[in-house]
Design a protein around this motif. Structure first.
Motif, PDB file in Angstrom:
ATOM      1  N   ILE A 206      19.721  -4.073 -24.614  1.00 10.46           N
ATOM      2  CA  ILE A 206      20.883  -4.150 -23.721  1.00 10.46           C
ATOM      3  C   ILE A 206      22.151  -3.643 -24.389  1.00 10.46           C
ATOM      4  CG2 ILE A 206      22.390  -5.784 -22.508  1.00 10.46           C
ATOM      5  CD1 ILE A 206      19.840  -7.471 -22.012  1.00 10.46           C
ATOM      6  N   VAL A 207      22.339  -3.990 -25.655  1.00  8.36           N
ATOM      7  CA  VAL A 207      23.570  -3.615 -26.369  1.00  8.36           C
ATOM      8  C   VAL A 207      23.254  -2.430 -27.285  1.00  8.36           C
ATOM      9  CG1 VAL A 207      25.435  -4.418 -27.838  1.00  8.36           C
ATOM     10  CG2 VAL A 207      24.272  -6.038 -26.314  1.00  8.36           C
ATOM     11  N   PRO A 208      23.765  -1.245 -26.987  1.00  8.89           N
ATOM     12  CA  PRO A 208      23.411  -0.052 -27.771  1.00  8.89           C
ATOM     13  C   PRO A 208      24.085  -0.043 -29.146  1.00  8.89           C
ATOM     14  CG  PRO A 208      25.086   0.490 -26.158  1.00  8.89           C
ATOM     15  CD  PRO A 208      24.681  -0.931 -25.878  1.00  8.89           C
ATOM     16  N   PRO A 209      23.561   0.760 -30.073  1.00  8.85           N
ATOM     17  CA  PRO A 209      24.162   0.864 -31.403  1.00  8.85           C
ATOM     18  C   PRO A 209      25.618   1.311 -31.365  1.00  8.85           C
ATOM     19  CG  PRO A 209      21.975   1.841 -31.397  1.00  8.85           C
ATOM     20  CD  PRO A 209      22.315   1.555 -29.967  1.00  8.85           C
ATOM     21  N   SER A 210      26.009   2.040 -30.324  1.00 10.03           N
ATOM     22  CA  SER A 210      27.383   2.532 -30.215  1.00 10.03           C
ATOM     23  C   SER A 210      28.359   1.472 -29.720  1.00 10.03           C
ATOM     24  CB  SER A 210      27.425   3.733 -29.268  1.00 10.03           C
ATOM     25  OG  SER A 210      26.954   3.352 -27.972  1.00 10.03           O
ATOM     26  N   ALA A 211      27.856   0.308 -29.336  1.00  3.90           N
ATOM     27  CA  ALA A 211      28.711  -0.732 -28.772  1.00  3.90           C
ATOM     28  C   ALA A 211      29.701  -1.250 -29.800  1.00  3.90           C
ATOM     29  CB  ALA A 211      27.860  -1.876 -28.246  1.00  3.90           C
ATOM     30  N   THR A 212      30.842  -1.698 -29.293  1.00  4.16           N
ATOM     31  CA  THR A 212      31.862  -2.356 -30.115  1.00  4.16           C
ATOM     32  C   THR A 212      32.259  -3.655 -29.438  1.00  4.16           C
ATOM     33  OG1 THR A 212      33.635  -1.158 -28.992  1.00  4.16           O
ATOM     34  CG2 THR A 212      32.736  -0.155 -31.002  1.00  4.16           C
ATOM     35  N   GLY A 213      33.069  -4.449 -30.116  1.00  6.38           N
ATOM     36  CA  GLY A 213      33.586  -5.665 -29.510  1.00  6.38           C
ATOM     37  C   GLY A 213      32.575  -6.795 -29.451  1.00  6.38           C
ATOM     38  N   PRO A 214      32.744  -7.715 -28.478  1.00  7.20           N
ATOM     39  CA  PRO A 214      31.910  -8.918 -28.418  1.00  7.20           C
ATOM     40  C   PRO A 214      30.419  -8.631 -28.303  1.00  7.20           C
ATOM     41  CG  PRO A 214      33.820  -9.154 -27.000  1.00  7.20           C
ATOM     42  CD  PRO A 214      33.810  -7.723 -27.454  1.00  7.20           C
ATOM     43  N   GLY A 215      30.030  -7.583 -27.584  1.00 10.48           N
ATOM     44  CA  GLY A 215      28.617  -7.270 -27.446  1.00 10.48           C
ATOM     45  C   GLY A 215      27.990  -6.914 -28.779  1.00 10.48           C
ATOM     46  N   ALA A 216      28.656  -6.052 -29.529  1.00 13.47           N
ATOM     47  CA  ALA A 216      28.149  -5.665 -30.846  1.00 13.47           C
ATOM     48  C   ALA A 216      28.142  -6.859 -31.791  1.00 13.47           C
ATOM     49  CB  ALA A 216      28.997  -4.537 -31.420  1.00 13.47           C
ATOM     50  N   ASP A 217      29.170  -7.701 -31.701  1.00 10.61           N
ATOM     51  CA  ASP A 217      29.221  -8.892 -32.550  1.00 10.61           C
ATOM     52  C   ASP A 217      28.036  -9.811 -32.271  1.00 10.61           C
ATOM     53  OD1 ASP A 217      31.557  -8.045 -33.721  1.00 10.61           O
ATOM     54  OD2 ASP A 217      32.856  -9.252 -32.434  1.00 10.61           O
ATOM     55  N   ALA A 218      27.738 -10.021 -30.986  1.00 11.55           N
ATOM     56  CA  ALA A 218      26.635 -10.899 -30.618  1.00 11.55           C
ATOM     57  C   ALA A 218      25.304 -10.333 -31.093  1.00 11.55           C
ATOM     58  CB  ALA A 218      26.608 -11.107 -29.113  1.00 11.55           C
ATOM     59  N   ARG A 219      25.108  -9.016 -30.884  1.00  9.59           N
ATOM     60  CA  ARG A 219      23.853  -8.385 -31.308  1.00  9.59           C
ATOM     61  C   ARG A 219      23.693  -8.454 -32.824  1.00  9.59           C
ATOM     62  NH1 ARG A 219      24.572  -2.457 -30.920  1.00  9.59           N
ATOM     63  NH2 ARG A 219      25.634  -2.953 -32.877  1.00  9.59           N
ATOM     64  N   ASP A 220      24.695  -7.996 -33.546  1.00  9.49           N
ATOM     65  CA  ASP A 220      24.586  -7.955 -35.006  1.00  9.49           C
ATOM     66  C   ASP A 220      24.501  -9.354 -35.600  1.00  9.49           C
ATOM     67  OD1 ASP A 220      24.785  -5.235 -34.677  1.00  9.49           O
ATOM     68  OD2 ASP A 220      26.885  -5.105 -35.322  1.00  9.49           O
ATOM     69  N   GLY A 221      25.260 -10.276 -35.013  1.00  8.02           N
ATOM     70  CA  GLY A 221      25.233 -11.646 -35.512  1.00  8.02           C
ATOM     71  C   GLY A 221      23.876 -12.294 -35.314  1.00  8.02           C
ATOM     72  N   TYR A 222      23.288 -12.117 -34.134  1.00  9.87           N
ATOM     73  CA  TYR A 222      21.976 -12.713 -33.887  1.00  9.87           C
ATOM     74  C   TYR A 222      20.933 -12.122 -34.818  1.00  9.87           C
ATOM     75  CZ  TYR A 222      17.687 -14.241 -31.709  1.00  9.87           C
ATOM     76  OH  TYR A 222      16.457 -14.803 -31.506  1.00  9.87           O
ATOM     77  N   LEU A 223      20.947 -10.813 -34.979  1.00  9.33           N
ATOM     78  CA  LEU A 223      19.957 -10.179 -35.844  1.00  9.33           C
ATOM     79  C   LEU A 223      20.087 -10.672 -37.279  1.00  9.33           C
ATOM     80  CD1 LEU A 223      20.020  -6.523 -34.449  1.00  9.33           C
ATOM     81  CD2 LEU A 223      18.324  -8.319 -34.011  1.00  9.33           C
ATOM     82  N   ALA A 224      21.334 -10.840 -37.759  1.00  3.65           N
ATOM     83  CA  ALA A 224      21.536 -11.355 -39.116  1.00  3.65           C
ATOM     84  C   ALA A 224      21.011 -12.776 -39.245  1.00  3.65           C
ATOM     85  CB  ALA A 224      23.015 -11.291 -39.481  1.00  3.65           C
ATOM     86  N   VAL A 225      21.330 -13.613 -38.241  1.00  7.54           N
ATOM     87  CA  VAL A 225      20.880 -15.004 -38.282  1.00  7.54           C
ATOM     88  C   VAL A 225      19.360 -15.077 -38.236  1.00  7.54           C
ATOM     89  CG1 VAL A 225      20.801 -17.123 -36.921  1.00  7.54           C
ATOM     90  CG2 VAL A 225      22.988 -16.023 -37.363  1.00  7.54           C
ATOM     91  N   SER A 226      18.731 -14.277 -37.377  1.00 13.16           N
ATOM     92  CA  SER A 226      17.276 -14.328 -37.262  1.00 13.16           C
ATOM     93  C   SER A 226      16.573 -13.828 -38.521  1.00 13.16           C
ATOM     94  CB  SER A 226      16.809 -13.510 -36.052  1.00 13.16           C
ATOM     95  OG  SER A 226      17.049 -12.127 -36.236  1.00 13.16           O
ATOM     96  N   GLN A 227      17.289 -13.097 -39.357  1.00 20.28           N
ATOM     97  CA  GLN A 227      16.730 -12.614 -40.617  1.00 20.28           C
ATOM     98  C   GLN A 227      16.995 -13.565 -41.786  1.00 20.28           C
ATOM     99  OE1 GLN A 227      18.423  -8.680 -40.903  1.00 20.28           O
ATOM    100  NE2 GLN A 227      17.392  -7.997 -39.032  1.00 20.28           N
ATOM    101  N   GLY A 228      17.501 -14.750 -41.475  1.00 16.18           N
ATOM    102  CA  GLY A 228      17.648 -15.773 -42.503  1.00 16.18           C
ATOM    103  C   GLY A 228      19.065 -16.063 -42.943  1.00 16.18           C
ATOM    104  N   GLN A 229      20.064 -15.377 -42.379  1.00 13.37           N
ATOM    105  CA  GLN A 229      21.446 -15.642 -42.755  1.00 13.37           C
ATOM    106  C   GLN A 229      21.984 -16.795 -41.917  1.00 13.37           C
ATOM    107  OE1 GLN A 229      23.966 -12.153 -43.261  1.00 13.37           O
ATOM    108  NE2 GLN A 229      22.146 -10.847 -43.367  1.00 13.37           N
ATOM    109  N   ASN A 230      21.524 -18.002 -42.240  1.00 12.59           N
ATOM    110  CA  ASN A 230      21.901 -19.210 -41.522  1.00 12.59           C
ATOM    111  C   ASN A 230      21.735 -20.393 -42.460  1.00 12.59           C
ATOM    112  OD1 ASN A 230      19.072 -20.430 -41.094  1.00 12.59           O
ATOM    113  ND2 ASN A 230      18.809 -18.373 -40.219  1.00 12.59           N
ATOM    114  N   PRO A 231      22.277 -21.558 -42.125  1.00 11.92           N
ATOM    115  CA  PRO A 231      22.226 -22.697 -43.045  1.00 11.92           C
ATOM    116  C   PRO A 231      20.813 -23.117 -43.446  1.00 11.92           C
ATOM    117  CG  PRO A 231      23.814 -23.103 -41.296  1.00 11.92           C
ATOM    118  CD  PRO A 231      23.083 -21.855 -40.919  1.00 11.92           C
ATOM    119  N   GLU A 232      19.836 -22.861 -42.583  1.00 12.85           N
ATOM    120  CA  GLU A 232      18.464 -23.247 -42.891  1.00 12.85           C
ATOM    121  C   GLU A 232      17.717 -22.189 -43.685  1.00 12.85           C
ATOM    122  OE1 GLU A 232      16.346 -24.799 -39.450  1.00 12.85           O
ATOM    123  OE2 GLU A 232      18.260 -25.206 -38.452  1.00 12.85           O
TER     124      GLU A 232
END
Length: 318
Positions: A201-227
């Motif tokens: 849904i959110v393309p690589p060219s996206a900026t702003g809240p959409g890009a933040d949500a996509r990149d943030g989720y991917l980082a968290v799902s890869q282990g960048q979280n308190p657990e």
């Protein structure tokens, strides 16, 4: 951490980043997974041992009531249990979302404990539990859950009630533990295809809240979280014929917080919640029309009713 009130942007973070105060949207620093300690928790032979802080032992058994710590391998896990085991009724285990502790669940736990035994726990890295010694996987976090259930439920059957990432963990755990898990309640559980949905849904060219949500989720799902927990997309596996209640949010806050991509994300989230119905032929989907992601805070009565339906249908122990 988010508690009882949240802004629209915080609610977006809570859903897409599984309730963690993610680096992308809030500026909180999360160490890269590669920098995590190479030492892993010894989770291959878990033997939970009650700590001295356990509040009160129940008469006639080795279960406990109150808030206390138990040992799981070489880690200390914070656990809360209330209510009395009822004949023919399973023990209810509440599982919070990523970034939330068992204190968030205290209200719903108090209500549910009026009719039976209800417990909650802080996963490693959350609340008052120890931090993990190294990266976590769905398998290792499942082993911790097994050890906790051994200690708080004994040989009694259980119903898992999971919110957000807690729901994803519960839904992945149940198919492999049908000897113990006799019902599920999923509260806006993280969809099993969230990473694929976001990148579609959110393309690589996206900026702003959409890009933040996509990149943030991917980082968290890869282990960048308190657990330090990594989790990937996967198929919904059958959990046999256990009763399953799925409740999704009805307030379209993603559309409000991410104007460009939010409506499509809302549709994907709704599809992801419907996909959980494949867990069992005895699954039921409902919509919390007055709730954003935190359904158990906005509409606790709806959660109470869902848990009651599942526990009344799930086989208990006399």
């Amino acid at each position: 951490m988010f508690r009882t009130t949240r802004t629209a942007s915080a609610a977006t973070t809570a859903a897409l980043l599984c309730a963690v105060t993610g680096a992308a949207l809030t500026g909180t620093h999360l160490a890269p997974a590669a920098s995590a300690s190479p030492q892993h928790s010894r989770l291959d032979s878990l033997e939970p041992v009650a700590a001295a802080t356990v509040a009160r032992r129940e008469r006639g058994g080795d279960l406990f009531t109150g808030i206390g710590k138990i040992r799981v391998g070489d880690r200390s896990v914070n656990v809360s249990c209330s209510g009395t085991p009822a004949p023919h009724r399973p023990v209810v285990m509440l599982m919070a979302g990523l970034g939330d502790g068992l204190d968030n669940l205290s209200g719903i736990q108090k209500t549910l404990s009026a009719t039976g035994r209800v417990c909650s726990y802080d996963r490693l890295g959350e609340g008052e539990s120890d931090a993990p010694l190294g990266p976590q996987t769905m398998d290792s976090t499942g082993k911790v859950l097994t050890a906790v259930l051994d200690r708080v439920a004994g040989d009694r059957p259980v119903v898992l009630v999971g919110h957000s990432l807690g729901g994803l963990i519960a839904a992945r755990y149940a198919p492999e533990h049908l000897d113990r898990v006799k019902g599920l309640v999923l509260l806006d559980a993280t969809p099993s295809t969230m990473a694929a949905d976001l990148t579609r849904i959110v393309p690589p060219s996206a900026t702003g809240p959409g890009a933040d949500a996509r990149d943030g989720y991917l980082a968290v799902s890869q282990g960048q979280n308190p657990e330090m927990l990594s989790f990937t997309d996967g198929k919904v596996r059958s959990a046999g014929d256990i009763p399953v209640e799925v409740i999704r949010h009805g307030v379209p806050y993603l559309a409000q917080s991410i104007p460009t991509y939010g409506p499509a994300l809302e549709r994907a989230w709704a599809d992801g919640e419907r996909a959980w119905l494949a867990l069992s032929p005895h699954s039921r989907l409902s919509v919390a029309t007055k709730s954003d992601h935190y359904i158990y805070l906005a509409q606790p009565d709806l959660v109470d009713q869902a848990v009651e339906r599942v526990t009344s249908r799930a086989p208990g122990r006399s």
